[in-house]
Design an enzyme around this catalytic site. Structure first.
Site, PDB file in Angstrom:
ATOM      1  N   THR A  29       0.863  -1.174   0.000  1.00 11.66           N
ATOM      2  CA  THR A  29       0.000   0.000   0.000  1.00 11.66           C
ATOM      3  C   THR A  29       0.901   1.227   0.000  1.00 11.66           C
ATOM      4  O   THR A  29       2.128   1.109  -0.058  1.00 11.66           O
ATOM      5  CB  THR A  29      -0.861   0.056   1.266  1.00 11.66           C
ATOM      6  OG1 THR A  29       0.000   0.325   2.386  1.00 11.66           O
ATOM      7  CG2 THR A  29      -1.574  -1.256   1.507  1.00 11.66           C
ATOM      8  N   LYS A  88       6.796   3.295   0.988  1.00 15.24           N
ATOM      9  CA  LYS A  88       7.933   4.089   1.492  1.00 15.24           C
ATOM     10  C   LYS A  88       7.655   4.754   2.832  1.00 15.24           C
ATOM     11  O   LYS A  88       8.554   5.325   3.434  1.00 15.24           O
ATOM     12  CB  LYS A  88       8.270   5.217   0.504  1.00 15.24           C
ATOM     13  CG  LYS A  88       8.674   4.781  -0.874  1.00 15.24           C
ATOM     14  CD  LYS A  88       9.137   6.019  -1.656  1.00 15.24           C
ATOM     15  CE  LYS A  88       9.246   5.783  -3.132  1.00 15.24           C
ATOM     16  NZ  LYS A  88       8.009   5.527  -3.848  1.00 15.24           N
ATOM     17  N   ASP A 105       8.612  12.701  -4.834  1.00 17.52           N
ATOM     18  CA  ASP A 105       8.999  11.302  -4.779  1.00 17.52           C
ATOM     19  C   ASP A 105      10.527  11.151  -4.819  1.00 17.52           C
ATOM     20  O   ASP A 105      11.106  10.292  -4.147  1.00 17.52           O
ATOM     21  CB  ASP A 105       8.341  10.587  -5.973  1.00 17.52           C
ATOM     22  CG  ASP A 105       8.566   9.107  -5.901  1.00 17.52           C
ATOM     23  OD1 ASP A 105       8.305   8.530  -4.822  1.00 17.52           O
ATOM     24  OD2 ASP A 105       9.038   8.528  -6.899  1.00 17.52           O
ATOM     25  N   LYS A 140      13.113   9.606  -1.952  1.00 21.38           N
ATOM     26  CA  LYS A 140      14.130   8.592  -2.226  1.00 21.38           C
ATOM     27  C   LYS A 140      15.504   9.065  -1.764  1.00 21.38           C
ATOM     28  O   LYS A 140      16.310   8.272  -1.274  1.00 21.38           O
ATOM     29  CB  LYS A 140      14.134   8.241  -3.715  1.00 21.38           C
ATOM     30  CG  LYS A 140      12.898   7.429  -4.079  1.00 21.38           C
ATOM     31  CD  LYS A 140      12.741   7.260  -5.564  1.00 21.38           C
ATOM     32  CE  LYS A 140      11.539   6.370  -5.868  1.00 21.38           C
ATOM     33  NZ  LYS A 140      11.122   6.440  -7.255  1.00 21.38           N
TER      34      LYS A 140
END
Ligand code: ASP
Ligand code: MG
Length: 810
Positions: A541, A565, A666, A670
């Site tokens: 999810t 994440k 995003d 990261k």
């Protein structure tokens, strides 16, 4: 001559009794001179004991009694009028005085076997055979230990031979098991499940060629098959191994059964009544089995550990003697015993029913020592179980032991009894007993390692993963010896559970499944209820709420694999808390797909970092989606930015709302995830992140955003225009480590890069990571490849799962 022994379940109405008659008559027809020994029919002993209990308490018992008689006389012409009258009289007597001695109890339970023998003899006569029911009390002479009497063997042998010598030939003797008489002729019994022992003695007395024990199971198994589904039937066993096993599995073999057979070298074959005629070979017990060593598991529940602790016990003699003396006078039988070399205490395993009595006896014996503080503690720990490993060399115990620890079972006590080849573990509760049996069995017999998955999220990645797992299942089992079982599939509303594994058709089943409130708790409890080993939570999810439950899952025995994440970008304190929880509970957490989808990035980074290699910079295209958009912009100059973004969104290369990718958030995430791998305590706010989407477009609805897309396009086109002919646009993530300052600079921004640089040359939806390290100097390690897409991400998650599962093997 051969002994045919039939157990209670075999003799029950219906198929059982029909098979029994078939077996007896077949043997008779083949002139094998069968002597038949019978148990009470289908649970009769238990029913009689329950009737006694009711009568004793003064509760009404007549209804149950008439059910008992219905059961006994079903489909038969014998009505047992006399016995009915006697039993009623005895029970009425008990209910009048409100008590029942063991002596009377023996008399009443003996009806079970007496009726059984008469029933069988009668049924044979009706089929035209000559049969005679024999009360074994006519030749088994015992002491007067009611409930569990000891047989006077030689006296019994003599009486038995005399009795059998007088039987007319070609008449089939049907002998009661379990029951006997003392020297005064008073009824006694040989202890629960004693019919096997009766049959073995009879085999010895009559010099039988073989004893066949007909039960309701196919033979003796490496573990109880109703607890360990993978248990295997053993074809042959030695007398001594069978005796060892019978200590635990009294249901199939009474503990005393082996000796009379071994004494005269009479083979024993355990067979299934219900499998008669199907060419079964059961389990053969002899002095010289084909396989020399046997391995099996057994267990005993309802045990208690009596703790005895004291001071200054070292070197003081006589304490143990007093302990055992106290047990003797309280009639408490002792099982495992454990005493440490410092003699600060002793721990003794007894049956749970005896626990209070045992503690009380010790309190009395050591009253003075307790007062003086020489003895400090005496107490019982109940609800324990013994798991016995038979035939395992201690040198081979490392594998099962590691598997136990991994499954969070730490034995309370380990006992390597001399001189048997049995290793006993004491574990807590039924759940641990069942889990331990399964885990150890798996290690001893190398059955496919069962790995139990709870998969949350079945969107594009989760759905692809479930399909991949279902497809690979058989191959993994055969080639890797891993049995990957999905026991839970959930989305935010619904939960599908199956402890035996979910397969094809899961979508439909999930739709029909109930909705749940506390998802995590329900999954954890389910895993516990079915004692599932090797559990992994798989989170596909993007839910913060699920990520927040990782510590809960970890502390309940789950390893975690996640493409989500959220936990890795959570505030650093939470990030560390999860890692500490994982460490404490010896759990693993894998999330290779958090960055660069299926690319082997995080694993390699971890390895480099662990090996002490200083990583000076990580630089690259961290987002496959943005990579695609800007690559296409360079490669197909005729297409507009809008066209490309629209196409990417349609193909699922970006999120449905492309701003989520275009914003660069995003990439910033990261950057954070990667720098944290280097043990830098950074937060998301430490990333200097540039959002190319103009301020005024960020809060608009998706439709409005598309309408005003031109405003974004204008900025991008301007940037494109500012590039020199050998430059292109790339959204770049960058982590730069400044060793003097001991600080990392973190950025994520749209940049002009040289066409001929590694980042400039990337094409398609590839991600690209350049890892600069101290020893590699200016030549980075480059990891590049498909960095987005459901299928590759699912493969990456699968890879994480398999790495974990393989770890479970060693
Ligand atoms: N009927 C007795 C019992 O149930 C003896 C036996 O079945 O072996 O314990
Ligand atoms: Mg029985």
């Amino acid at each position: 001559m051969k002994i045919l022994k039939f157990g209670g379940k075999s003799l029950d109405n219906g198929l059982g009794i029909a098979k029994v008659l078939e077996i007896i008559t077949d043997n008779h027809k083949q002139e094998l001179s069968p002597v038949v020994v019978v148990s009470a029919r289908g649970g009769s002993t238990d029913t009689l004991l329950a009737l006694i209990d009711k009568a004793r308490k003064g509760e009404p018992f007549k209804e149950e009694l008439s059910l008992f008689w219905e059961h006994q006389t079903e489909c038969s012409e014998i009505k047992f009028e006399q016995e009915q009258e006697q039993l009623l009289r005895l029970l009425t007597g008990i209910s009048l005085v409100g008590e029942c001695s063991l002596k009377l109890e023996d008399e009443i339970v003996s009806y079970g076997e007496l009726l059984s023998a008469k029933f069988v003899a009668n049924a044979l006569e009706r089929q035209g055979y000559k049969a005679v029911a024999i009360d074994s009390g006519d030749f088994f002479v015992t002491d007067s230990q009611f409930g569990s009497a000891s047989v006077h063997v030689e006296e019994s042998r003599e009486k038995c031979l005399r009795l059998f010598g007088q039987l007319p030939s070609s008449c089939i003797p049907i002998v009661t098991g379990f029951i006997a008489r003392d020297r005064e002729g008073v009824r006694t019994t040989l202890g629960r499940n004693g019919s096997n022992y009766s049959a073995a003695l009879l085999a010895n007395f009559l010099d039988a060629e073989i004893m066949e024990n007909f039960t309701h199971v196919d033979g003796i198994y490496t573990a109880n098959p109703s607890v360990v589904p993978e248990a295997r039937k053993m074809d042959e066993l030695s007398y001594s191994d069978a005796a060892e096993l019978s200590q635990f599995g009294a249901e199939i073999l009474h503990i005393k059964t082996i000796e009379p057979l071994q004494d005269k070298n009479i083979p024993l074959r355990v067979l299934n009544t219900f499998g008669y005629g199907s060419g079964q070979n059961g389990t053969l017990i002899t002095s010289s089995p084909k396989a020399k060593s046997v391995r099996a598991l057994a267990s005993l529940s309802q045990k208690a550990l009596i703790h005895f602790e004291g001071r200054n016990m070292l070197g003081r003699s006589g304490i143990d003697a007093r302990i055992f003396g106290a047990f003797k006078s309280a009639d408490v039988s002792v099982s495992l015993v454990s005493q440490g070399s410092t003699e600060r205490g002793i721990a003794i395993v007894v049956s749970e029913v005896d626990a209070d009595k045992a503690v009380e006896a010790l309190h009395q014996e050591f009253r003075q020592d307790l007062l003086e503080g020489k003895t400090t503690k005496i107490y019982a720990e109940k609800g324990l179980a013994i798991v016995a490993i038979i035939g395992l060399n201690l040198a081979e115990f490392d594998r099962p032991y590691r598997a136990l620890v991994r499954n969070r079972i730490l034995p309370v006590l380990l006992n390597n009894a001399v001189p048997d080849n049995t290793l006993c573990l004491l574990v807590r509760g039924e759940e641990e007993r069942i889990k331990a049996l399964n885990v150890i069995h798996g290690e001893m017999f190398e059955r496919p390692k069962r790995v139990h998955l709870a998969i949350i999220g079945h969107g594009t990645v989760g759905g692809a993963l479930i399909e991949q797992i279902i497809h690979q299942h058989t191959q993994l089992k055969e080639q890797k010896n891993i049995d990957l079982r999905i026991f839970a599939i959930a989305n935010s509303r619904q939960l599908l559970l199956s402890h035996t594994g979910i397969g094809e058709g899961w979508q439909e089943e999930l739709k029909q499944s109930a909705s749940v409130n506390s998802l995590a708790e329900t999954i954890v409890e389910y895993g516990q209820k079915f004692a599932l080993e090797n559990m992994i939570l798989v989170d596909n999810t993007s839910s913060e709420a699920i990520a927040a439950k990782y510590p809960y899952f970890a502390s309940n025995g789950f390893d975690i694999v996640s493409s989500n994440k959220k936990s890795n970008i959570a505030p650093y304190a939470d990030y560390i808390h999860l890692r500490e929880t994982l460490k404490k509970h010896r759990r693993s957490y894998r999330y290779e797909t958090n960055v660069g989808a299926g690319l082997p990035l995080i694993d390699n980074l971890k390895l480099l970092h662990l090996a002490g290699e200083r990583i000076t910079r990580i630089h690259g295209l961290f987002s496959g989606s943005l990579s695609y958009i800007f690559n296409t912009l360079t490669e197909e100059p005729s297409r507009s930015f809008r066209e490309i973004v629209e196409e990417s969104a349609q193909r699922g290369l970006t999120e449905p709302d492309p701003r989520e990718d275009l914003s660069g958030e995003d990439v910033a995430r990261k950057v954070l995830i990667l720098v944290r791998e280097l043990d830098v305590a950074a937060e998301l706010s430490d990333v200097n992140w540039k959002n190319p989407v103009p301020e005024q477009l960020r809060k608009l609805s998706l439709d409005q955003f598309w309408t005003r897309f031109g405003e974004l396009e204008k900025e991008i086109e301007e940037l494109r225009g500012s590039c020199s002919p050998d430059e292109v646009l790339r959204y770049v993530g960058d982590i730069v480590w400044d060793n003097t300052k001991q600080e990392a600079t973190l950025t994520a921004a749209l940049k002009r890069v040289s066409k001929n640089s590694p980042l400039g040359r990337v094409s398609g939806a590839d991600s690209c990571f350049e890892i600069y390290t101290e020893s590699y100097g200016s030549r980075p390690i480059v990891i590049q490849g498909a960095g987005a897409g459901a299928v590759v991400t699912a493969r990456g998650v699968f890879g994480d799962l398999l790495r974990l599962a393989e770890g479970y093997e060693s």
